[in-house]
Design a protein around this motif. Structure first.
Motif, short mmCIF file in Angstrom:
data_model
loop_
_atom_site.label_atom_id
_atom_site.label_comp_id
_atom_site.label_asym_id
_atom_site.label_seq_id
_atom_site.Cartn_x
_atom_site.Cartn_y
_atom_site.Cartn_z
N ASP A 84 25.60 32.74 40.77
CA ASP A 84 26.03 34.06 41.23
C ASP A 84 27.54 34.14 41.29
OD1 ASP A 84 27.10 34.76 44.09
OD2 ASP A 84 25.65 33.18 44.55
N ARG A 85 28.03 35.35 41.03
CA ARG A 85 29.46 35.55 40.80
C ARG A 85 30.22 35.97 42.05
NH1 ARG A 85 27.82 38.85 35.31
NH2 ARG A 85 27.70 37.04 33.93
N GLY A 86 29.76 35.55 43.23
CA GLY A 86 30.49 35.85 44.46
C GLY A 86 30.59 37.33 44.70
N LEU A 87 31.80 37.85 44.66
CA LEU A 87 32.05 39.28 44.89
C LEU A 87 31.25 40.13 43.92
CD1 LEU A 87 33.77 41.46 46.39
CD2 LEU A 87 35.45 41.20 44.55
N LEU A 121 38.48 33.71 40.09
CA LEU A 121 39.86 33.43 40.47
C LEU A 121 39.96 32.26 41.44
CD1 LEU A 121 41.09 37.11 41.02
CD2 LEU A 121 41.45 35.68 39.01
N ASN A 122 38.81 31.67 41.82
CA ASN A 122 38.76 30.63 42.85
C ASN A 122 39.33 31.13 44.18
OD1 ASN A 122 37.62 28.41 41.28
ND2 ASN A 122 39.57 28.38 40.18
N ASP A 123 39.16 32.43 44.44
CA ASP A 123 39.60 33.00 45.71
C ASP A 123 38.48 32.76 46.73
OD1 ASP A 123 40.28 34.63 47.89
OD2 ASP A 123 41.22 36.14 46.62
N THR A 124 38.76 31.95 47.73
CA THR A 124 37.72 31.57 48.69
C THR A 124 37.20 32.76 49.48
OG1 THR A 124 39.40 30.99 50.33
CG2 THR A 124 38.60 29.22 48.90
N ARG A 125 37.97 33.83 49.57
CA ARG A 125 37.51 35.02 50.29
C ARG A 125 36.31 35.65 49.61
NH1 ARG A 125 42.79 38.61 50.30
NH2 ARG A 125 42.57 38.00 48.10
N ASN A 126 36.16 35.42 48.31
CA ASN A 126 35.02 35.97 47.57
C ASN A 126 33.80 35.05 47.62
OD1 ASN A 126 36.48 38.23 46.81
ND2 ASN A 126 37.16 37.33 44.87
N SER A 399 40.67 42.27 42.63
CA SER A 399 39.49 41.42 42.55
C SER A 399 39.69 40.10 43.28
CB SER A 399 39.16 41.12 41.08
OG SER A 399 38.89 42.30 40.38
N GLY A 400 40.89 39.86 43.78
CA GLY A 400 41.20 38.61 44.45
C GLY A 400 42.61 38.16 44.08
N LYS A 401 43.01 37.08 44.71
CA LYS A 401 44.37 36.58 44.51
C LYS A 401 44.50 35.86 43.17
CE LYS A 401 47.82 33.44 46.52
NZ LYS A 401 48.92 34.30 46.13
N ASP A 425 41.59 41.73 51.28
CA ASP A 425 40.34 41.02 51.01
C ASP A 425 39.44 41.94 50.19
OD1 ASP A 425 37.93 39.67 51.06
OD2 ASP A 425 38.11 39.06 53.16
N PRO A 426 39.09 41.56 48.95
CA PRO A 426 38.42 42.49 48.04
C PRO A 426 37.13 43.10 48.57
CG PRO A 426 39.18 40.59 46.83
CD PRO A 426 39.39 40.27 48.29
N HIS A 427 36.33 42.32 49.31
CA HIS A 427 35.03 42.86 49.72
C HIS A 427 35.16 43.97 50.77
CE1 HIS A 427 33.82 41.08 53.73
NE2 HIS A 427 34.92 40.41 53.49
N THR A 428 36.33 44.04 51.43
CA THR A 428 36.52 45.11 52.43
C THR A 428 36.78 46.46 51.77
OG1 THR A 428 38.91 44.69 52.59
CG2 THR A 428 37.46 43.41 54.06
N LEU A 429 36.99 46.48 50.45
CA LEU A 429 37.23 47.74 49.75
C LEU A 429 35.92 48.49 49.44
CD1 LEU A 429 39.86 46.44 47.15
CD2 LEU A 429 40.33 47.80 49.21
#
Length: 590
Positions: A84-87, A121-126, A399-401, A425-429
């Protein structure tokens, strides 16, 4: 004897990396017991990525397919895993939190044990929210490091990300070498760093064969503490796919590792069944180039799995570029010349957009920027002229950092176009969306399904699910299959196909990929309804005529050839087109 190494069969990804279709439910149910009989697999990848979209577009319910494939493995204790692709979850663009959270409940109920969560992007927030939701649903969260080779992506860089993900609850780490360009020495060093800091964490290596480094990488990660290796089986192993289980097992056995034996009778049966599925229908949608390895991929870093779509895209502007060159009195380019130019342009663009690891969707965005640059450079307009909102969204941080620094010329262009960078933080959008989809299910008289799995399908893949429910998906698929069979057998072209050669004074714009036509694109993965262009409308060289949203979600811009006057619109707004279909005709100014 050295430590025990376990193997995973990435049967879904074998097909995903070869073509954009998957076996049917009945075929998956037939081969599962044979895979079990091989006796060498501790894990099998059963779904994820584009699995569900392509099943829907073939007129098949993916929920039933996942359940049928998982059940035999569940019964004998072979773990199942998904990608799964996270975000972005299971699609090409961002997914609201409530839909992502539902995914883990649905997939656990369907029999999937492990979710491999990655962010391109290896953005841990996602990734971190998905770790939490997976654990709540009873799944094993396997956090993923997308491997690439750049001045930024060092072993220490990746190890620090692994530390953060493990602290957030990840129970396993996957080294996802999606393009196969991870250097073996770096992968070995990274594996050792993670194992030193977290000796009890399971490490699984996933490496594609594309440029030819994967076997050396397998040996390096195993010698430094990896636990599980992803493999494939013939006739879909190697090429742009994954190393074959026989070769991997042999190499590691001779290195002194404790590895399971392979039941070769079962292997040959699985091999024959897979070939049968190819001969039955899947082979008509497999790009032959994906059977080949190519060291050219090392320079540009593009994942081999997207080579097929990339070549189709390149073909879409090939004629336009050569016509420009002829007009300027320059020699035409061969397709090999064009391919080298594209790879070189990707190498130029990639560091300037901040070294995003080239995995879905960022590989597509970076490739599209490079592809459009080739055209606009030939036109004398320079670079970055034809970038849509999705490409800009990656650059701006929506999409992330981005791992690296954005080039000054792109920052200046963003200011000029009044675009703003963000570190939000992308998911807050994204607003939650399940209530709206639940209402749509009720209004249409559709059942939400066992464990809300049908509701999930609509919410995750709305366009594809609606077409599936209408019954048109199956009809369209059968028509596509017949067209592919006719082409392979040399059947005479139809009257409609011959129509592509009319309008002698006009350039026919053809679809480089199958998908849905849109004449406006808002970015962030969303195509918008709008008025179609009108006959007589004028275009300049390099203007975008329309966009095609491919079945797996990628947005492909279609340039308006050399410009001129539109003389016919062949594809309506929202129309479904096949690769090679005509979109319109533009008559060049004399």
């Amino acid at each position: 004897m050295k430590k025990k190494i376990r193997f995973s069969l990435v049967y879904r990804d074998m097909w995903q990396s070869s073509g954009k279709f998957q076996p049917r439910k009945d075929q998956l149910a037939r081969i599962a017991p044979v895979i079990i009989d091989m006796g060498c697999f501790a894990r099998v990848e059963t779904n994820g990525g584009a699995f569900e979209q392509v099943n829907l577009l073939a007129g098949e319910n993916p929920n039933e397919a996942v359940r049928a494939f998982c059940k035999p493995f569940n019964e004998v204790g072979i773990q199942t895993h998904m990608l799964d692709r996270g975000l972005n979850a299971l699609r090409m663009y961002p997914v609201p939190d409530d839909v992502r959270q539902l995914m883990y409940k649905v997939k656990k109920a369907q029999g999937t044990d492990i979710t491999r969560i990655f962010c391109g992007l290896n953005d841990t927030r996602n990734i971190i929210p998905s770790i939490k939701w997976a654990k709540e649903a009873g799944m094993i969260p396997q956090a993923t490091l997308c491997i690439t080779t750049s001045p930024i992506h060092t072993a220490e860089y990746y190890s620090a990300i692994a530390d953060e993900l493990i602290a957030a609850g990840a129970e396993e780490i996957c080294l996802k070498d999606m393009a196969g360009i991870g250097q073996p020495a770096l992968l070995g060093k990274l594996t050792k760093l993670i194992k030193t800091n977290h000796p009890d964490i399971i490490i699984q290596y996933h490496g594609h064969s594309g440029p030819g480094l994967s076997m050396a990488s397998v040996l390096e990660v195993c010698n430094n503490g990896a636990d599980i290796i992803d493999t494939a089986i013939e006739p879909l192993s190697w090429g742009k796919v994954h190393p074959d289980i026989i070769s991997v097992q042999s190499m590691l056995k001779n290195e002194g590792f404790d590895v399971p034996e392979i039941n070769m009778n079962a292997y040959m049966q699985a091999r024959a069944l897979t070939q049968e599925f190819i001969d039955d229908w899947l082979g008509y949608f497999i790009n032959p180039a994906n059977k080949l390895m190519s060291s050219l991929l090392l320079g540009c870093g593009l994942p081999g799995g997207m080579m097929g779509s990339m070549m189709a895209d390149l073909g879409g502007i090939y004629n336009a570029i050569n016509k420009l060159r002829v007009k300027k009195g320059e020699a035409e380019l061969s397709m090999d010349d064009m391919l080298v130019k594209l790879f070189n342009e990707v190498e130029y663009v990639w560091p300037r957009v901040g070294y995003p690891p080239l995995v879905t969707p960022f590989s597509q965005y970076t490739k599209n920027i490079a592809l459009m640059n080739l055209l606009t450079i030939e036109q004398g307009k320079g670079r970055y002229v034809m970038m849509d909102d999705a490409m800009w969204g990656m650059i701006l941080g929506k999409s992330g950092k981005i791992p690296g620094e954005i080039a000054p010329e792109l920052k200046e262009l963003a200011v000029k176009q009044k675009r703003e960078f963000t570190d939000v933080d992308p998911h807050t959008l994204l607003d939650n969306a399940l209530d709206g989809f639940r209402k749509e299910m009720k209004d249409n008289g559709w059942e939400c399904g066992q464990d809300d799995e049908e509701l999930f399908e609509l919410a995750m893949h709305p366009e594809q699910y609606r077409i599936y429910k209408s019954g048109m998906a199956k009809k369209n698929f059968l028509a596509d299959l017949q067209k592919a069979k006719d082409a392979k057998l040399g059947t005479k072209l139809s009257v409609e196909e011959l129509a592509a050669f009319k309008h002698a004074k006009a350039d026919a714009l053809t679809a480089p990929v199958a998908g849905q036509v849109y004449y406006e694109f808002s970015g962030e993965g969303a195509c918008e309804p709008c008025l179609e262009p009108f006959v007589g409308q004028r275009y300049k060289e390099g203007d975008t005529y329309c966009y095609i949203q491919a079945p797996w979600g990628e947005i492909v811009p279609i340039p308006a050839a050399l410009g001129g006057k539109l003389v016919e619109v062949a594809a309506k707004q929202g129309a479904k087109v096949r690769r090679g279909d005509n979109l319109g005709w533009i008559e060049r100014d004399q």
